[in-house]
Write a protein that holds these residues in place. Structure first.
Motif, PDB file in Angstrom:
ATOM      1  N   ILE A 182       0.960  -1.300  -0.130  1.00 11.97           N
ATOM      2  CA  ILE A 182      -0.104   0.210  -0.177  1.00 11.97           C
ATOM      3  C   ILE A 182       0.993   1.198  -0.172  1.00 11.97           C
ATOM      4  CG2 ILE A 182      -1.467   1.571   1.617  1.00 11.97           C
ATOM      5  CD1 ILE A 182      -3.036  -1.683   2.215  1.00 11.97           C
ATOM      6  N   VAL A 183       1.777   1.053   0.872  1.00 12.07           N
ATOM      7  CA  VAL A 183       2.828   2.195   0.959  1.00 12.07           C
ATOM      8  C   VAL A 183       3.487   2.350  -0.851  1.00 12.07           C
ATOM      9  CG1 VAL A 183       4.522   3.469   2.097  1.00 12.07           C
ATOM     10  CG2 VAL A 183       2.996   1.994   3.721  1.00 12.07           C
ATOM     11  N   PHE A 184       3.963   1.544  -0.999  1.00 15.77           N
ATOM     12  CA  PHE A 184       4.523   1.288  -2.485  1.00 15.77           C
ATOM     13  C   PHE A 184       3.189   2.193  -3.389  1.00 15.77           C
ATOM     14  CE2 PHE A 184       5.272  -0.597  -5.959  1.00 15.77           C
ATOM     15  CZ  PHE A 184       6.721  -0.137  -7.379  1.00 15.77           C
ATOM     16  N   LEU A 185       2.667   1.645  -3.754  1.00 16.62           N
ATOM     17  CA  LEU A 185       1.123   1.987  -4.617  1.00 16.62           C
ATOM     18  C   LEU A 185       0.777   3.770  -4.158  1.00 16.62           C
ATOM     19  CD1 LEU A 185      -1.174  -0.619  -4.692  1.00 16.62           C
ATOM     20  CD2 LEU A 185       0.254   0.496  -6.108  1.00 16.62           C
ATOM     21  N   LEU A 186       1.145   4.095  -3.087  1.00 17.53           N
ATOM     22  CA  LEU A 186       1.324   5.148  -1.988  1.00 17.53           C
ATOM     23  C   LEU A 186       2.480   6.106  -3.137  1.00 17.53           C
ATOM     24  CD1 LEU A 186      -0.397   5.530   0.977  1.00 17.53           C
ATOM     25  CD2 LEU A 186      -1.795   6.292  -1.497  1.00 17.53           C
TER      26      LEU A 186
END
Length: 147
Positions: free
Chosen positions: A14-18
């Motif tokens: 999720i952090v990567f996608l953000l």
């Protein structure tokens, strides 16, 4: 309370996608200051279309990994997932190097890509630990069954 590897992996994706979204957004920020974001080497739409499909895939695969990690625990899935994280780390590194070749260098994008690369390496580590957990968990189950 210990955080399960699956939860760590999902949070890292999720952090990567953000970060990916922010990377894309940073490229459009000049629009808000009435500056152009067009490249002098603009391409025909037919040439850009395959790139857009690749970008879609680059965003969709982490979403699929989040769903898969939430629902599957098999050894095979863990290895496929680990392979995916390695591919993403390689792609992020090559993207970082490519961004360093663009003149002028946009340093805030470089910093963000370096952060995304570091997140990818962390994903590699946690994914590999998740694989090792499978063997450890199933080894103990075998001991209980034999007892």
């Amino acid at each position: 309370m210990a955080i399960k590897s699956q939860e760590k992996i999902i949070n890292l994706w999720i952090v990567f996608l953000l970060g990916l979204l922010f990377h894309t957004d940073l490229g459009l920020m000049p629009l808000f200051h009435e500056l152009s974001v067009a490249h002098s080497h603009s391409q025909a739409l037919a040439e850009v279309d395959p790139i857009m499909w690749l970008m879609l895939g680059f965003f969709v695969l982490p979403m699929a990994a989040i769903i898969g990690t939430s629902l599957m625990e098999s050894r095979r899935y863990r290895w496929v997932h680990f392979g995916l994280t390695v591919v993403y780390s390689l792609l992020n590194f090559s993207h970082l190097v490519a961004d360093l070749m663009v003149q002028p260098i946009v340093w805030y994008q470089i910093v963000l890509m370096a952060i995304l690369f570091a997140i990818g390496l962390l994903l590699n580590l946690v994914s590999f630990q998740w694989i090792k957990e499978w063997g450890h968990t199933h080894h103990h189950l075998g001991d209980k069954i034999r007892a």
